[in-house]
Structures are given as structure tokens and as C-alpha cells.
Design a protein around this motif. Structure first.
Motif, short mmCIF file in Angstrom:
data_model
loop_
_atom_site.label_atom_id
_atom_site.label_comp_id
_atom_site.label_asym_id
_atom_site.label_seq_id
_atom_site.Cartn_x
_atom_site.Cartn_y
_atom_site.Cartn_z
N ALA A 25 -27.38 0.44 -47.04
CA ALA A 25 -28.13 -0.12 -48.50
C ALA A 25 -29.11 -1.07 -48.26
CB ALA A 25 -26.78 -0.04 -49.52
N PRO A 26 -30.38 -1.25 -48.90
CA PRO A 26 -31.02 -1.96 -48.38
C PRO A 26 -31.41 -2.95 -48.95
CG PRO A 26 -31.74 -0.35 -50.04
CD PRO A 26 -30.34 0.24 -49.79
N ASP A 27 -31.65 -4.38 -48.45
CA ASP A 27 -31.24 -6.00 -48.82
C ASP A 27 -31.28 -6.32 -49.93
OD1 ASP A 27 -30.68 -6.21 -46.09
OD2 ASP A 27 -31.91 -6.90 -45.05
N TRP A 28 -32.04 -5.40 -50.65
CA TRP A 28 -32.75 -6.23 -52.22
C TRP A 28 -31.48 -5.42 -52.91
CZ3 TRP A 28 -32.98 -2.35 -55.93
CH2 TRP A 28 -33.22 -1.25 -55.45
N LEU A 29 -31.14 -5.01 -52.56
CA LEU A 29 -30.17 -4.33 -53.59
C LEU A 29 -28.79 -4.86 -52.71
CD1 LEU A 29 -29.03 -2.05 -55.82
CD2 LEU A 29 -28.11 -0.21 -53.66
N THR A 30 -27.92 -5.09 -52.21
CA THR A 30 -26.53 -5.65 -52.01
C THR A 30 -27.14 -7.27 -51.68
OG1 THR A 30 -27.55 -5.49 -49.32
CG2 THR A 30 -26.42 -3.57 -49.68
N CYS A 31 -28.12 -7.66 -51.68
CA CYS A 31 -28.77 -9.75 -51.59
C CYS A 31 -28.17 -9.59 -50.25
CB CYS A 31 -27.71 -9.96 -52.98
SG CYS A 31 -28.92 -11.10 -53.14
N ALA A 32 -27.89 -8.88 -48.84
CA ALA A 32 -27.20 -9.41 -47.74
C ALA A 32 -28.03 -10.23 -46.89
CB ALA A 32 -27.72 -8.31 -46.94
N LYS A 33 -29.12 -11.24 -47.72
CA LYS A 33 -29.81 -12.38 -46.79
C LYS A 33 -29.86 -13.10 -48.49
CE LYS A 33 -32.34 -10.06 -43.41
NZ LYS A 33 -33.52 -9.32 -42.42
N CYS A 34 -29.02 -13.98 -49.07
CA CYS A 34 -29.16 -13.82 -50.41
C CYS A 34 -28.31 -15.94 -49.82
CB CYS A 34 -29.69 -13.18 -52.09
SG CYS A 34 -30.36 -12.27 -52.31
N ILE A 35 -28.27 -16.25 -51.11
CA ILE A 35 -27.87 -17.13 -51.30
C ILE A 35 -26.68 -16.94 -52.12
CG2 ILE A 35 -27.70 -19.56 -51.75
CD1 ILE A 35 -30.54 -19.69 -51.26
N PRO A 36 -25.42 -16.95 -51.85
CA PRO A 36 -24.41 -16.82 -52.80
C PRO A 36 -24.80 -17.32 -54.18
CG PRO A 36 -23.68 -16.53 -50.94
CD PRO A 36 -24.69 -17.16 -50.60
N THR A 39 -29.82 -17.68 -58.23
CA THR A 39 -30.49 -16.97 -59.38
C THR A 39 -30.85 -15.40 -58.45
OG1 THR A 39 -32.43 -17.50 -59.30
CG2 THR A 39 -31.52 -18.45 -61.19
N ALA A 40 -30.60 -15.19 -57.52
CA ALA A 40 -31.76 -13.60 -56.76
C ALA A 40 -30.23 -13.02 -56.36
CB ALA A 40 -32.44 -13.99 -55.67
N ASP A 41 -28.85 -13.47 -56.87
CA ASP A 41 -28.00 -12.79 -56.02
C ASP A 41 -27.60 -11.83 -56.94
OD1 ASP A 41 -25.33 -12.36 -55.24
OD2 ASP A 41 -24.32 -14.38 -54.88
N GLY A 42 -28.01 -10.90 -56.28
CA GLY A 42 -27.31 -9.62 -57.81
C GLY A 42 -26.21 -8.33 -56.48
N ARG A 43 -25.08 -9.14 -55.67
CA ARG A 43 -23.74 -8.46 -55.51
C ARG A 43 -23.65 -7.74 -56.82
NH1 ARG A 43 -24.32 -12.35 -50.52
NH2 ARG A 43 -24.79 -13.63 -51.64
N TRP A 44 -23.47 -8.53 -57.25
CA TRP A 44 -22.37 -7.67 -59.37
C TRP A 44 -23.24 -6.61 -59.02
CZ3 TRP A 44 -25.12 -6.77 -62.52
CH2 TRP A 44 -26.68 -7.57 -63.04
N PHE A 45 -24.41 -6.13 -58.61
CA PHE A 45 -24.83 -4.77 -59.53
C PHE A 45 -24.92 -3.74 -58.53
CE2 PHE A 45 -28.60 -2.08 -59.50
CZ PHE A 45 -28.83 -1.63 -60.51
N PHE A 46 -25.29 -4.43 -57.04
CA PHE A 46 -24.10 -3.27 -56.38
C PHE A 46 -22.97 -3.22 -56.25
CE2 PHE A 46 -23.10 -2.31 -51.58
CZ PHE A 46 -24.32 -1.31 -51.32
#
Length: 70
Positions: A25-36, A39-46
Motif C-alpha cells: 500500500a502507498p505510504d500516504w495510506l499506511t502512514c509508514a513514514k509518519c510520526i506515531p 495529526t498526520a498519523d492515519g494508520r487508524w484509517f488503513f
């Protein structure tokens, strides 16, 4: 699991939808490079919405439609 990503706005006739699995899955969707916890942490959505889609089910983001195809 396999998913198809289709842009909701730019629907060109030559635009090919992108396909991905839960591991590609793309990084923007998995938030692989976000800080846990940021506010940009969208792991919950994925995790809670995309990965729980039934085959044939779909969900919209601001610019994309994600459909589970397998």
C-alpha cells in the motif's frame, strides 16, 4: 487481500487504476513514514477501515476510491 485505487477527480480515459496489497500500500495510506500520534498519523484509517473492507466493498478518501478486489 488486494485493492484498487482510483482517482475520484482525474478520471482520464488513459488513467489506469493502481492496485496494491496490504504490504504494498502507498505510504500516504499506511502512514509508514509518519510520526506515531501526530495529526498526520492515519494508520487508524488503513487498519480500521481499508483492511476491514469486504471483497467488492469500497471507501472514499478526499481524492481516491479504494476498492477491495480480492
Amino acid at each position: 487481500m488486494k485493492f484498487r485505487l482510483t482517482h475520484r477527480i482525474f478520471k482520464h480515459s488513459n488513467a489506469k487504476p493502481k492496485e496494491f496489497t496490504e504490504t504494498t500500500a502507498p505510504d500516504w495510506l499506511t502512514c509508514a513514514k509518519c510520526i506515531p500520534g501526530s495529526t498526520a498519523d492515519g494508520r487508524w484509517f488503513f487498519r480500521d477501515h481499508v483492511l476491514t473492507l469486504p471483497v467488492g466493498g469500497s471507501i472514499d478518501t478526499d481524492f481516491q476510491t479504494i476498492t477491495r478486489i480480492k
